[in-house]
Scaffold this motif. Structure first.
Motif, PDB file in Angstrom:
ATOM      1  N   THR A 115       0.827  -1.212   0.000  1.00 40.09           N
ATOM      2  CA  THR A 115       0.000   0.000   0.000  1.00 40.09           C
ATOM      3  C   THR A 115       0.861   1.262   0.000  1.00 40.09           C
ATOM      4  N   THR A 116       2.170   1.075  -0.088  1.00 43.45           N
ATOM      5  CA  THR A 116       3.169   2.160  -0.063  1.00 43.45           C
ATOM      6  C   THR A 116       3.056   3.005   1.200  1.00 43.45           C
ATOM      7  N   THR A 117       2.676   2.352   2.294  1.00 43.34           N
ATOM      8  CA  THR A 117       2.593   3.079   3.555  1.00 43.34           C
ATOM      9  C   THR A 117       4.002   3.282   4.118  1.00 43.34           C
ATOM     10  N   GLY A 118       4.714   2.189   4.334  1.00 44.82           N
ATOM     11  CA  GLY A 118       6.111   2.342   4.758  1.00 44.82           C
ATOM     12  C   GLY A 118       6.372   2.174   6.238  1.00 44.82           C
ATOM     13  N   LEU A 119       5.332   1.884   7.012  1.00 47.77           N
ATOM     14  CA  LEU A 119       5.573   1.588   8.432  1.00 47.77           C
ATOM     15  C   LEU A 119       6.113   0.160   8.524  1.00 47.77           C
ATOM     16  N   ALA A 120       6.985  -0.088   9.486  1.00 45.91           N
ATOM     17  CA  ALA A 120       7.625  -1.410   9.515  1.00 45.91           C
ATOM     18  C   ALA A 120       7.707  -1.977  10.924  1.00 45.91           C
ATOM     19  N   LEU A 121       7.533  -3.299  10.994  1.00 51.51           N
ATOM     20  CA  LEU A 121       7.691  -4.013  12.266  1.00 51.51           C
ATOM     21  C   LEU A 121       8.908  -4.940  12.203  1.00 51.51           C
ATOM     22  N   ILE A 122       9.698  -4.788  11.184  1.00 55.76           N
ATOM     23  CA  ILE A 122      10.874  -5.642  11.003  1.00 55.76           C
ATOM     24  C   ILE A 122      11.863  -5.403  12.143  1.00 55.76           C
ATOM     25  N   GLN A 123      12.503  -6.483  12.575  1.00 56.68           N
ATOM     26  CA  GLN A 123      13.479  -6.392  13.665  1.00 56.68           C
ATOM     27  C   GLN A 123      14.893  -6.365  13.094  1.00 56.68           C
ATOM     28  N   ASN A 124      15.736  -5.609  13.750  1.00 55.26           N
ATOM     29  CA  ASN A 124      17.164  -5.605  13.408  1.00 55.26           C
ATOM     30  C   ASN A 124      17.400  -5.332  11.919  1.00 55.26           C
ATOM     31  N   LEU A 125      16.752  -4.302  11.425  1.00 55.82           N
ATOM     32  CA  LEU A 125      16.823  -3.965   9.996  1.00 55.82           C
ATOM     33  C   LEU A 125      18.264  -3.747   9.520  1.00 55.82           C
ATOM     34  N   ASP A 126      19.123  -3.265  10.412  1.00 53.97           N
ATOM     35  CA  ASP A 126      20.502  -2.967  10.007  1.00 53.97           C
ATOM     36  C   ASP A 126      21.316  -4.224   9.705  1.00 53.97           C
ATOM     37  N   HIS A 127      20.755  -5.410  10.040  1.00 51.51           N
ATOM     38  CA  HIS A 127      21.458  -6.659   9.741  1.00 51.51           C
ATOM     39  C   HIS A 127      20.662  -7.539   8.783  1.00 51.51           C
ATOM     40  N   VAL A 128      19.807  -6.914   8.015  1.00 54.04           N
ATOM     41  CA  VAL A 128      18.984  -7.666   7.060  1.00 54.04           C
ATOM     42  C   VAL A 128      19.798  -7.980   5.800  1.00 54.04           C
ATOM     43  N   SER A 129      19.512  -9.129   5.181  1.00 58.33           N
ATOM     44  CA  SER A 129      20.254  -9.507   3.969  1.00 58.33           C
ATOM     45  C   SER A 129      19.907  -8.579   2.810  1.00 58.33           C
ATOM     46  N   ILE A 130      20.821  -8.501   1.866  1.00 57.08           N
ATOM     47  CA  ILE A 130      20.585  -7.692   0.657  1.00 57.08           C
ATOM     48  C   ILE A 130      19.385  -8.268  -0.092  1.00 57.08           C
ATOM     49  N   THR A 131      19.290  -9.592  -0.091  1.00 55.92           N
ATOM     50  CA  THR A 131      18.190 -10.279  -0.787  1.00 55.92           C
ATOM     51  C   THR A 131      16.834  -9.854  -0.227  1.00 55.92           C
ATOM     52  N   LEU A 132      16.724  -9.829   1.104  1.00 52.10           N
ATOM     53  CA  LEU A 132      15.446  -9.454   1.725  1.00 52.10           C
ATOM     54  C   LEU A 132      15.144  -7.970   1.504  1.00 52.10           C
ATOM     55  N   ASN A 133      16.184  -7.150   1.591  1.00 57.61           N
ATOM     56  CA  ASN A 133      15.973  -5.721   1.340  1.00 57.61           C
ATOM     57  C   ASN A 133      15.497  -5.480  -0.090  1.00 57.61           C
ATOM     58  N   MET A 134      16.025  -6.281  -1.013  1.00 59.51           N
ATOM     59  CA  MET A 134      15.591  -6.154  -2.414  1.00 59.51           C
ATOM     60  C   MET A 134      14.093  -6.467  -2.515  1.00 59.51           C
ATOM     61  N   TRP A 135      13.649  -7.541  -1.845  1.00 61.09           N
ATOM     62  CA  TRP A 135      12.238  -7.936  -1.883  1.00 61.09           C
ATOM     63  C   TRP A 135      11.355  -6.860  -1.258  1.00 61.09           C
ATOM     64  N   ARG A 136      11.785  -6.300  -0.125  1.00 59.51           N
ATOM     65  CA  ARG A 136      11.012  -5.244   0.549  1.00 59.51           C
ATOM     66  C   ARG A 136      10.758  -4.083  -0.424  1.00 59.51           C
ATOM     67  N   HIS A 137      11.803  -3.703  -1.137  1.00 66.12           N
ATOM     68  CA  HIS A 137      11.672  -2.523  -1.993  1.00 66.12           C
ATOM     69  C   HIS A 137      10.982  -2.830  -3.319  1.00 66.12           C
ATOM     70  N   VAL A 138      11.178  -4.065  -3.819  1.00 69.51           N
ATOM     71  CA  VAL A 138      10.448  -4.453  -5.039  1.00 69.51           C
ATOM     72  C   VAL A 138       8.946  -4.460  -4.740  1.00 69.51           C
ATOM     73  N   LEU A 139       8.580  -4.976  -3.561  1.00 71.78           N
ATOM     74  CA  LEU A 139       7.168  -5.021  -3.165  1.00 71.78           C
ATOM     75  C   LEU A 139       6.551  -3.629  -3.139  1.00 71.78           C
ATOM     76  N   THR A 140       7.270  -2.695  -2.544  1.00 72.53           N
ATOM     77  CA  THR A 140       6.699  -1.345  -2.427  1.00 72.53           C
ATOM     78  C   THR A 140       6.674  -0.644  -3.783  1.00 72.53           C
ATOM     79  N   PHE A 141       7.660  -0.949  -4.636  1.00 72.14           N
ATOM     80  CA  PHE A 141       7.693  -0.346  -5.980  1.00 72.14           C
ATOM     81  C   PHE A 141       6.515  -0.856  -6.806  1.00 72.14           C
ATOM     82  N   VAL A 142       6.311  -2.162  -6.761  1.00 68.47           N
ATOM     83  CA  VAL A 142       5.197  -2.759  -7.506  1.00 68.47           C
ATOM     84  C   VAL A 142       3.863  -2.321  -6.897  1.00 68.47           C
ATOM     85  N   GLY A 143       3.820  -2.264  -5.561  1.00 66.05           N
ATOM     86  CA  GLY A 143       2.604  -1.809  -4.880  1.00 66.05           C
ATOM     87  C   GLY A 143       2.205  -0.412  -5.329  1.00 66.05           C
ATOM     88  N   GLY A 144       3.188   0.427  -5.565  1.00 68.20           N
ATOM     89  CA  GLY A 144       2.913   1.804  -6.006  1.00 68.20           C
ATOM     90  C   GLY A 144       2.219   1.849  -7.346  1.00 68.20           C
TER      91      GLY A 144
END
Lengths: 508, 162
Positions: A115-144
């Motif tokens: 919904t391109t809201t952008g609020l997050a409940l993810i834990q320890n975001l600073d140690h997230v994999s590049i792969t997961l970060n890619m999915w997070r942003h692809v989702l929001t891009f497509v959602g837009g």
């Protein structure tokens, strides 16, 4: 819709196509995982990809051989339902990553991304994999752009219901006569900007001291979140992480452009540059932005916290324009809204969040065009009241040419505005009942209703599950602008009524 | 007797007088943000993990430090920032450092950012690699799902052809 077997088959068939379409997007993080050699994350994403394929194929098989036509109402229901099914499925890689405390939290983040809201409940975001970060942003891009728009562009090409699917995702501008071509045009515009935006942000990243490879990835992700007015960022401090005026200014440019109507982009693309000065949405956006910014700047002058132009620009104006375009990028900490902005500041920024960006764009909120209609209708009535009885007033507005402001347009705009306010009030009450104070409830509910993503600190893993579910529903309703969601709810109620009728041997 | 009690009381008071302010210097990021007005302009010491990137800007550098309560930016001299060996990301736990500096609610030189103007860095635990092993159970699930997808696809092809 009669809830007949054929209706259900139609829903299953097209839902299957959408699930497969979105599932194919998982190829992006899968390729990323291979390139950066994050094997553990890669396994999670392949499992998720296979789940999408299994569900998609089964749905398609269930719907195979439907008879009858794919109608408008089917399209609306498919739009609303697909967002829910995709939320359940897309949360799997999130949950498998181990960065979420529950599956509900993972679904919250997916719906927030879609919904391109952008609020997050993810834990320890600073140690997230590049792969997961890619999915997070692809989702929001497509959602837009819209998941249904994606499916329409590449998988679904026939049937009158396609227009229903398109409208069901809160996009009503037909850039081209054919709705499939319109969907393709939306993607074309977005992908061109994606290339430009990533290049610009990559250079800016290098300039501010990021390594080139990191700069590219952050540039890509931040652009995706900016263009889709999503507000996600790869680090827990959001845009504050970069500590840079340059980076912040570039993000402003892209999220403002992203919040414009795709019809406006198309008009400019076709050489009609004057449209930008005349367009009712742009005039409405600039007017409300100036008013809100002036109030906020005066407020902060009285507080004495920021005494120079750069500070005001980076700490006050940035949050306002981020709120008004419903992006949700932040250059202050969440709790600073509560402690530094004060009651009036919270109300002012909440109004910006509720108004939102343009219709048929990636932005959320009531939308500038509806505010424009409302003001014009108000002026029209004032003129009428002050004129002789027989005089007829025809109010016009500029949107891709001159249009007459009819009573139907005003009525529809008012209906959506009222529905937004009801959603907002429900959000405030739900937050209040969960133990938060009025300022916190007001701010967070406005952010959720407007699909913004700014937070005052309410959205966290510690908030009650009931509130998380309420926020998920609010984000979904607001993003779809109610119509398709109501069509979906009505279909379910109708189905329940018929089933009960059959069970009890009579029509209820 | 009273003299002894009196002396003991003075020693205890002196001890508390020295140690309590030191204990009070133990901050968390969340506490700094929540009580930013109170700590504005105060000398503080913050412990945490260095995350992400060290962004060098001429003679100074920005980096971010994270404890369990949140993350905050540190603006510090390049020579001090260069002491950091490893920063936290998916593959690494960054150096755990102790930052001494001044906390600013709105650092004017940095566009009003809430941050720490760092003076010195002390690394008390070096960073280390984080291993992400592939779970066998997930590999098994992946294998089963691959076969299942293939079977469903074949069934679908058959139905379509039929």
């Amino acid at each position: 819709m009669q809830n007949s077997k054929d209706d259900l088959k139609i829903l299953a068939y097209y839902m299957g196509k959408i699930v497969i379409g979105v599932g194919l997007l998982l190829i992006v993080p899968i390729i990323t995982g291979i390139v950066v050699k994050e094997l553990s994350a890669l396994v999670d994403f392949i499992i998720s990809f296979l789940l999408f394929m299994i569900v998609g194929l089964v749905l398609e098989m269930m719907g195979q051989g439907f008879r009858g036509t794919f109608r408008w109402i089917h399209g609306l229901v498919i739009s609303a339902l697909s967002w829910i099914i995709l939320m359940f499925l897309s949360a799997l890689p999130y949950w498998l990553s181990g960065h979420f405390l529950s599956y509900l939290d993972a679904m919250f983040d997916v719906m927030s991304g879609f919904t391109t809201t952008g609020l997050a409940l993810i834990q320890n975001l600073d140690h997230v994999s590049i792969t997961l970060n890619m999915w997070r942003h692809v989702l929001t891009f497509v959602g837009g752009q819209g998941m249904v728009v994606l499916a329409l562009s590449f998988l679904i090409t026939k049937g009158t219901g396609t227009l229903g699917m398109y409208v069901g995702e809160a996009k009503d501008e037909k850039l081209l006569p054919n709705v499939t071509d319109t969907a393709k045009a939306i993607w074309f515009i977005s992908l061109i900007y994606l290339i430009i935006g990533t290049i610009v942000l990559t250079f800016a990243g290098i300039q501010i001291g990021l390594r080139p490879s990191k700069s590219f990835l952050h540039g890509l992700w931040v652009f995706m979140a900016a263009w889709s007015t999503g507000g996600f960022a790869p680090q827990s401090q959001n845009i504050l992480y970069y500590h840079s005026t340059l980076y912040e200014t570039i993000t402003i440019i892209f999220f403002v452009i992203g919040s414009f109507n795709f019809a406006l982009h198309h008009a400019i693309w076709k050489g009609n540059k004057k449209e930008i000065y005349k367009n009712i949405e742009i005039i409405s956006f600039i007017s409300t932005l100036i008013i809100i910014t002036t109030i906020a700047v005066e407020l902060f002058k009285s507080y004495g916290l920021y005494n120079d132009t750069i500070s005001i620009f980076r700490r006050v104006f940035y949050q306002i324009i981020s709120a008004h375009t419903t992006t949700g990028f932040m250059t202050i900490y969440a709790r600073q809204f509560l402690y530094d902005w004060g009651g009036i500041g919270i109300v002012v920024i909440s109004i910006a969040m509720l108004i939102g960006g343009s219709a048929s764009s990636t932005a959320g909120g009531i939308k500038g065009i509806r505010i424009g209609f409302l003001i014009k209708a108000l002026l029209q009535n004032m003129k009428k009241a002050a004129s002789p009885e027989k005089r007829v007033y025809v109010e016009k507005y500029h949107f891709n040419g001159k249009n007459v402001l009819s009573d139907d347009i005003i009525k529809n705009a008012l209906l959506i505005i009222v529905l937004y306010f009801i959603t907002f009030i429900v959000g405030v009450i739900a937050t209040l009942f969960s133990g938060y104070n009025l300022e916190e409830s007001f701010f967070e509910a406005a952010s959720i209703t407007g699909n913004v993503g700014l937070s005052i600190g309410v959205t966290s893993t510690s908030m009650p599950s009931g509130l998380k579910v309420t926020y998920i529903i609010m984000m979904w309703l607001a993003r779809l602008e109610f119509i398709s969601a109501f069509a979906f709810i009505w279909t379910i109620l109708n189905g329940v009524r018929k089933t009960c009728g059959k069970l009890f041997g009579r029509q209820l | 007797m009273w003299k002894v009690i009196w002396k003991a009381a003075i020693v205890i008071l002196l001890f508390l007088g020295i140690t309590l302010p030191c204990l009070a210097q133990e901050y968390t990021v969340a506490a700094l943000i929540e009580e930013s007005k109170k700590w504005d302009g105060q000398a503080i010491t913050l412990e945490g993990e260095v995350i992400g990137d060290i962004m060098f800007r001429k003679n100074m550098a920005w980096f971010n430090i994270s404890d369990e309560t949140g993350a905050i930016g540190v603006w510090i001299d390049t020579s001090e920032a260069k002491k950091i060996n490893l920063t936290g990301n998916y593959r690494h736990h960054g150096d755990n450092v102790k930052i001494s500096g001044i906390f600013h609610r709105a650092l004017k030189e940095q566009g009003g950012e809430m941050a720490i103007a760092g003076e010195s860095i002390e690394i008390y635990t070096s960073g280390k690699e984080i291993i992400h092993p592939i779970q066998t159970i997930r590999l098994a699930i992946l294998g089963i799902m691959t076969i299942l997808t293939f079977i469903i696809y074949l069934i679908k092809l058959k139905i379509f052809n039929h």
